[in-house]
Motif scaffolding. Structure first.
Motif, mmCIF file in Angstrom:
data_model
loop_
_atom_site.group_PDB
_atom_site.id
_atom_site.type_symbol
_atom_site.label_atom_id
_atom_site.label_comp_id
_atom_site.label_asym_id
_atom_site.label_seq_id
_atom_site.Cartn_x
_atom_site.Cartn_y
_atom_site.Cartn_z
ATOM 1 N N GLY A 110 0.845 -1.331 0.028
ATOM 2 C CA GLY A 110 -0.074 -0.139 0.210
ATOM 3 C C GLY A 110 0.840 1.110 0.160
ATOM 4 N N GLU A 111 2.273 1.158 0.030
ATOM 5 C CA GLU A 111 3.048 2.310 -0.217
ATOM 6 C C GLU A 111 4.221 1.984 -1.142
ATOM 7 N N GLN A 112 5.019 3.158 -1.567
ATOM 8 C CA GLN A 112 6.089 2.625 -2.607
ATOM 9 C C GLN A 112 7.070 1.511 -1.962
ATOM 10 N N TYR A 113 7.548 0.433 -2.932
ATOM 11 C CA TYR A 113 8.202 -0.317 -2.675
ATOM 12 C C TYR A 113 9.647 -0.005 -2.778
ATOM 13 N N ILE A 114 10.499 -0.553 -1.853
ATOM 14 C CA ILE A 114 11.950 -0.232 -1.871
ATOM 15 C C ILE A 114 12.506 -1.589 -2.320
ATOM 16 N N GLU A 115 13.932 -1.632 -2.648
ATOM 17 C CA GLU A 115 14.458 -2.801 -3.163
ATOM 18 C C GLU A 115 14.555 -3.989 -2.252
ATOM 19 N N THR A 116 14.478 -3.620 -1.057
ATOM 20 C CA THR A 116 14.575 -4.768 -0.092
ATOM 21 C C THR A 116 13.148 -5.403 0.453
ATOM 22 N N ASP A 117 12.354 -4.748 -0.306
ATOM 23 C CA ASP A 117 10.735 -5.486 0.086
ATOM 24 C C ASP A 117 10.597 -6.852 -0.352
ATOM 25 N N VAL A 185 0.826 3.410 -10.000
ATOM 26 C CA VAL A 185 2.061 2.850 -10.511
ATOM 27 C C VAL A 185 3.059 4.145 -10.382
ATOM 28 N N SER A 186 4.135 4.057 -10.794
ATOM 29 C CA SER A 186 5.140 4.958 -11.224
ATOM 30 C C SER A 186 5.313 5.547 -12.691
ATOM 31 N N PRO A 187 4.574 6.026 -13.260
ATOM 32 C CA PRO A 187 4.854 6.286 -14.617
ATOM 33 C C PRO A 187 6.354 6.671 -14.914
ATOM 34 N N THR A 188 7.081 6.087 -16.111
ATOM 35 C CA THR A 188 8.344 6.713 -16.037
ATOM 36 C C THR A 188 8.842 6.752 -17.468
ATOM 37 N N PHE A 189 9.419 7.941 -17.721
ATOM 38 C CA PHE A 189 9.965 8.456 -19.107
ATOM 39 C C PHE A 189 11.164 7.751 -19.388
ATOM 40 N N THR A 190 11.123 7.114 -20.500
ATOM 41 C CA THR A 190 12.403 6.268 -20.830
ATOM 42 C C THR A 190 13.847 7.208 -21.063
ATOM 43 N N PRO A 208 26.984 -4.980 -7.525
ATOM 44 C CA PRO A 208 25.579 -5.766 -8.246
ATOM 45 C C PRO A 208 24.573 -5.767 -7.457
ATOM 46 N N GLY A 209 23.594 -6.233 -7.880
ATOM 47 C CA GLY A 209 22.178 -6.429 -7.199
ATOM 48 C C GLY A 209 21.034 -5.753 -7.636
ATOM 49 N N ILE A 210 19.949 -5.444 -7.159
ATOM 50 C CA ILE A 210 18.969 -4.837 -7.737
ATOM 51 C C ILE A 210 18.707 -3.400 -7.325
ATOM 52 N N TYR A 211 18.180 -2.598 -8.289
ATOM 53 C CA TYR A 211 17.859 -1.334 -8.029
ATOM 54 C C TYR A 211 16.658 -0.905 -8.713
ATOM 55 N N HIS A 212 15.980 0.051 -7.927
ATOM 56 C CA HIS A 212 14.719 0.738 -8.585
ATOM 57 C C HIS A 212 15.177 1.978 -9.297
ATOM 58 N N LEU A 213 14.409 2.225 -10.421
ATOM 59 C CA LEU A 213 14.639 3.414 -11.059
ATOM 60 C C LEU A 213 13.397 3.836 -11.620
ATOM 61 N N VAL A 214 12.581 4.598 -11.355
ATOM 62 C CA VAL A 214 11.470 5.355 -11.799
ATOM 63 C C VAL A 214 11.317 6.817 -11.674
ATOM 64 N N ASN A 215 10.404 7.495 -12.447
ATOM 65 C CA ASN A 215 10.379 8.774 -12.140
ATOM 66 C C ASN A 215 9.676 9.043 -10.713
ATOM 67 N N GLN A 216 9.951 10.061 -10.054
ATOM 68 C CA GLN A 216 9.189 10.123 -8.625
ATOM 69 C C GLN A 216 7.891 10.242 -8.576
ATOM 70 N N GLY A 217 7.153 9.946 -7.348
ATOM 71 C CA GLY A 217 5.785 10.009 -7.298
ATOM 72 C C GLY A 217 5.011 8.717 -7.797
ATOM 73 N N SER A 256 1.749 -0.537 -6.973
ATOM 74 C CA SER A 256 3.036 -1.275 -7.496
ATOM 75 C C SER A 256 4.173 0.050 -7.814
ATOM 76 N N ALA A 257 3.847 1.234 -7.050
ATOM 77 C CA ALA A 257 4.615 2.095 -7.118
ATOM 78 C C ALA A 257 6.082 2.116 -6.631
ATOM 79 N N LEU A 258 7.036 2.401 -7.197
ATOM 80 C CA LEU A 258 8.498 2.036 -6.572
ATOM 81 C C LEU A 258 9.205 3.345 -6.014
ATOM 82 N N LYS A 259 10.296 2.831 -5.300
ATOM 83 C CA LYS A 259 10.991 4.108 -4.717
ATOM 84 C C LYS A 259 12.368 3.836 -4.755
#
Ligand SMILES: NC(=O)c1ccc[n+]([C@@H]2O[C@H](COP(=O)([O-])OP(=O)(O)OC[C@H]3O[C@@H](n4cnc5c(N)ncnc54)[C@H](OP(=O)(O)O)[C@@H]3O)[C@@H](O)[C@H]2O)c1
Length: 287
Positions: A110-117, A185-190, A208-217, A256-259
């Motif tokens: 119910g809130e933005q997901y971070i990499e460790t969720d 969602v977090s709409p993201t401009f390529t 190495p590992g997992i990163y989140h990359l999305v436009n904010q909000g 499924s918005a990401l942070k």
């Protein structure tokens, strides 16, 4: 540096190739008939021939309903091919970057997901991408970037164009439009994503590992459509509908918005989605 970029005709692949072409880097970008990621030998030959120093794979089987009907194809491209590429790049000792999705999550947070969720995919697409994440990150130079709701100048071929262009087309033929207000969602401009990816790849302290990359909000598809019509001064009747995340029997995450927590700690920031949307629409439709 010498980059091998896979998925040159796609939304993200074309943005990466555009941005890399403005640098002194060398870019190799075969098309699907020259390099099919589901053919291990084809990837190995490309590695031997091009000898890249970084491989960025944007190719995937990511039409979500199609994945449900064709699970083998989904797992082949999104998991097995990713595993093969991670293994081969590790043998060549080069960095491997591949992309994953907000759909690895079930949306219950119910809130933005971070990499460790903890992930919990609800459908074959998310499952196949999550399997690909695990397969890649067991190799020591693999980076997985989770992103969400992509749109760019080059439309997603697999989905028949991007969300924004489809809504603009709708507005020309309809007087009333129903839009789902149940998924956030977090709409993201390529174009923003591409720049952030290249900063991450270039970063001295990248791991190495997992990163989140999305436009904010974040917003719902209904709210995104509202904003598109506001920028373009389009006045048709827009009606929010609650589909409870369902397409037939297939379930989508409701939130499924990401942070971008890890990237932010490396001073890699993407602008807010409303700012990104304005820039995209201005340069595509208003200039
Ligand atoms: N789009 C989204 O909203 C979204 C959201 C979250 C995550 N992602 C992830 O972000 C990444 C990039 O997505 P995108 O929207 O840029 O994709 P896209 O526009 O559909 O582009 C995919 C590219 O990969 C190529 N391709 C497909 N299958 C291939 C294969 N077997 N071998 C080699 N090339 C192949 C396609 O070539 P052809 O054009 O010739 O088929 C196209 O150039 C994907 O990993 C996707 O899962 C996307």
């Amino acid at each position: 540096m010498k980059y091998l970029v896979i998925g040159k005709t796609g939304q993200l692949g074309s943005a990466l190739i555009h941005d890399l072409s403005t640098t002194s880097n060398e870019v190799l970008a075969p098309n699907k008939s020259e390099l099919d990621i589901t053919d291990k030998q084809s990837f190995l030959s490309a590695m031997k021939e091009f000898q890249p120093e970084i491989v960025i794979n944007t190719a995937a089987y990511h039409n979500v309903p199609l994945c449900e009907d064709h699970p083998l194809e989904a797992f082949q491209a999104n998991c097995l091919a990713v595993k093969d590429m991670a293994e081969i790049t590790s043998e060549f000792d080069v960095w491997f970057v591949s992309f994953s999705t907000d759909y690895v999550f079930d949306g219950r947070k119910g809130e933005q997901y971070i990499e460790t969720d903890v992930p919990g995919p609800l459908q074959i697409y998310g499952l196949s991408k999550l399997a690909g994440e695990f397969a890649a990150i067991s190799y020591s130079k693999s980076i997985i970037i989770r992103t969400c709701g992509l749109y760019g100048f080059q439309g997603a071929t697999s989905k028949g164009g991007n969300f924004i262009e489809k809504r603009i087309k709708d507005s020309k033929r309809l007087s009333l439009l129903e839009m789902s207000n149940d998924q956030t969602v977090s709409p993201t401009f390529t174009s923003d994503l591409s720049k952030a990816v290249l900063k991450l790849v270039d970063h001295k302290s990248k791991q190495p590992g997992i990163y989140h990359l999305v436009n904010q909000g974040f917003c719902t598809w209904y709210e995104l459509t509202e904003e598109i019509f506001k920028i373009l001064d389009i006045s048709i009747k827009l009606i929010p509908v609650d589909r409870k995340g369902l397409t037939g029997k297939m379930r989508r995450p409701l939130f499924s918005a990401l942070k971008n927590e890890k990237a932010a700690n490396m001073n890699i920031d993407l602008p807010h989605w409303k700012d990104a949307l304005k820039r995209y629409i201005r340069s595509k439709h208003l200039e």
